[in-house]
Design a protein around this motif. Structure first.
Motif, PDB file in Angstrom:
ATOM      1  N   ILE A 156     -27.953  -8.885   7.612  1.00  0.00           N
ATOM      2  CA  ILE A 156     -29.133  -8.020   7.486  1.00  0.00           C
ATOM      3  C   ILE A 156     -29.071  -7.203   6.203  1.00  0.00           C
ATOM      4  O   ILE A 156     -30.075  -7.038   5.499  1.00  0.00           O
ATOM      5  CB  ILE A 156     -29.254  -7.107   8.722  1.00  0.00           C
ATOM      6  N   VAL A 161     -32.418 -14.327  11.051  1.00  0.00           N
ATOM      7  CA  VAL A 161     -32.610 -13.656   9.762  1.00  0.00           C
ATOM      8  C   VAL A 161     -32.512 -14.637   8.593  1.00  0.00           C
ATOM      9  O   VAL A 161     -33.230 -14.520   7.603  1.00  0.00           O
ATOM     10  CB  VAL A 161     -31.589 -12.505   9.602  1.00  0.00           C
ATOM     11  N   LYS A 205     -30.110  -9.532   3.428  1.00  0.00           N
ATOM     12  CA  LYS A 205     -31.497 -10.010   3.430  1.00  0.00           C
ATOM     13  C   LYS A 205     -32.532  -8.886   3.518  1.00  0.00           C
ATOM     14  O   LYS A 205     -33.694  -9.085   3.175  1.00  0.00           O
ATOM     15  CB  LYS A 205     -31.717 -10.962   4.610  1.00  0.00           C
ATOM     16  N   MET A 246     -36.051 -16.787   8.573  1.00  0.00           N
ATOM     17  CA  MET A 246     -37.227 -16.053   9.026  1.00  0.00           C
ATOM     18  C   MET A 246     -38.522 -16.638   8.470  1.00  0.00           C
ATOM     19  O   MET A 246     -38.611 -16.894   7.262  1.00  0.00           O
ATOM     20  CB  MET A 246     -37.132 -14.576   8.625  1.00  0.00           C
ATOM     21  N   VAL A 259     -36.495  -7.583   7.103  1.00  0.00           N
ATOM     22  CA  VAL A 259     -35.728  -7.123   8.262  1.00  0.00           C
ATOM     23  C   VAL A 259     -35.152  -5.741   7.980  1.00  0.00           C
ATOM     24  O   VAL A 259     -34.665  -5.465   6.879  1.00  0.00           O
ATOM     25  CB  VAL A 259     -34.606  -8.127   8.628  1.00  0.00           C
TER      26      VAL A 259
END
Length: 336
Positions: free
Chosen positions: A129, A100, A132, A103, A19
């Motif tokens: 985010i 997220v 990750k 995923m 991501v």
């Protein structure tokens, strides 16, 4: 992780992350960062793309549905989510976090936000985010940084330019990287392997500079009244309300008055004082420099003059607020 624009290429060579969050109001760098990520992903088998625009009609369950949909044409997909405001709301934030954190391995998510502020970075969805994947914020180069940006761009496309050309390009294209990239490509097509001079630029490149009130106040704090007046005239030409400009100038001048009052009491301006006035650390040195060049009385005089500009804008005092602000800028920039 957090990345700067110049770190993205190296990061993509190391590992493609699941991501990426790309934010900022500079469209060229946003576009090129997204293109670089998608190009790297395509080389690794992400051959299908799905786009979503978060507008009032968007339903957040569509994001979850995208993850679950089986593709008939590819095993790996890129989902692009354009979130113009940078604010997904409570439901959107929860949906992004859930997506997220769970995923599928065959899906990559790229989120692009055109508007952004520092408070957004404290939200759970952004922190998720960063944990990750990658967060990249683009910035419009400052006036002092633009010549190097143009020089680097010229090297990338194989365009030879002299220092005069760099200087004039910087002057005419400040605040508009998209126009800058297009003009450099045009110059490359016209001159090929020849060196481009300042005279060449003068005859071919129009003035496409774009400014805002923040660049105006930066020019004042850098003691560049001529540049500040040029920016002011550009803002006037582009029909920016004088009310907005007056608001920015008054806010900065009132802040200088308050800080100068602290110094007049033989006290040093502390970190707590800066926090109280909402001044970021990267501005503190320039503010200290400006404060040291004039006493409290000077800033009070500047503030009083701005009250006259305010009355001119409202029609309560005869005079031209634009020309008065130009004269005010020269007074503001005076040293002892």
């Amino acid at each position: 992780m957090k990345l700067y624009s110049n770190q993205l290429a190296a990061q993509l060579k190391q590992k493609l992350l699941p991501v990426y969050l790309l934010v900022g109001d500079e469209p060229l760098q946003l576009q090129e960062a997204g293109d670089a990520i998608k190009s790297t992903a395509a080389a690794q088998g992400f051959s299908e793309r799905e786009n979503h625009l978060v507008d009032p009609k968007f339903q957040w369950h569509e994001l979850q549905n995208s993850a679950g949909n089986m593709s008939l044409f590819a095993t790996q997909r890129i989902i692009e989510l354009h979130l113009p405001t940078g604010k997904p709301g409570t439901k959107g934030s929860s949906s992004i976090v859930a997506f997220v954190e769970n995923m599928p391995p065959d899906v990559m998510l790229i989120i692009r936000c055109d508007e952004w502020n520092a408070a957004n970075e404290k939200t759970k969805w952004v922190k998720t985010i960063i944990d990750k994947g990658a967060f990249l914020r683009v910035y419009q180069p400052k006036a002092a940084e633009l010549p190097q940006w143009i020089r680097n761009r010229c090297q990338q496309i194989g365009l030879q330019v002299d220092n005069d050309a760099i200087g004039l390009l910087s002057l005419r294209l400040e605040g508009n990287l998209l126009a800058a990239a297009q003009e450099l490509e045009k110059l490359k097509m016209r001159y090929a392997d020849q060196q481009v001079t300042g005279q060449d630029v003068a005859g071919l490149v129009a003035d496409n500079a774009r400014f805002d009130v923040f660049r105006l106040t930066d020019a004042l704090f850098e003691k560049q009244p001529v540049r500040a007046i040029r920016i002011l005239r550009s803002l006037q030409k582009n029909d920016l309300s004088p009310v907005i400009i007056h608001w920015a100038l008054e806010r900065e001048t009132r802040m200088l008055c308050d800080l100068a009052f602290i110094r007049a009491q033989n006290r040093n301006v502390s970190a707590a004082d800066y926090r109280r006035f909402g001044i970021w650390q990267n501005r503190q040195a320039s503010i200290q420099k400006v404060l040291s060049q004039q006493p409290l009385a000077h800033w009070e005089k500047c503030l009083q003059k701005l009250s006259e500009v305010d009355r001119m804008i409202k029609g309560r005092l005869t005079g031209n607020p634009w020309s008065t602000m130009e004269k005010w800028m020269i007074t503001f920039s005076q040293s002892k």
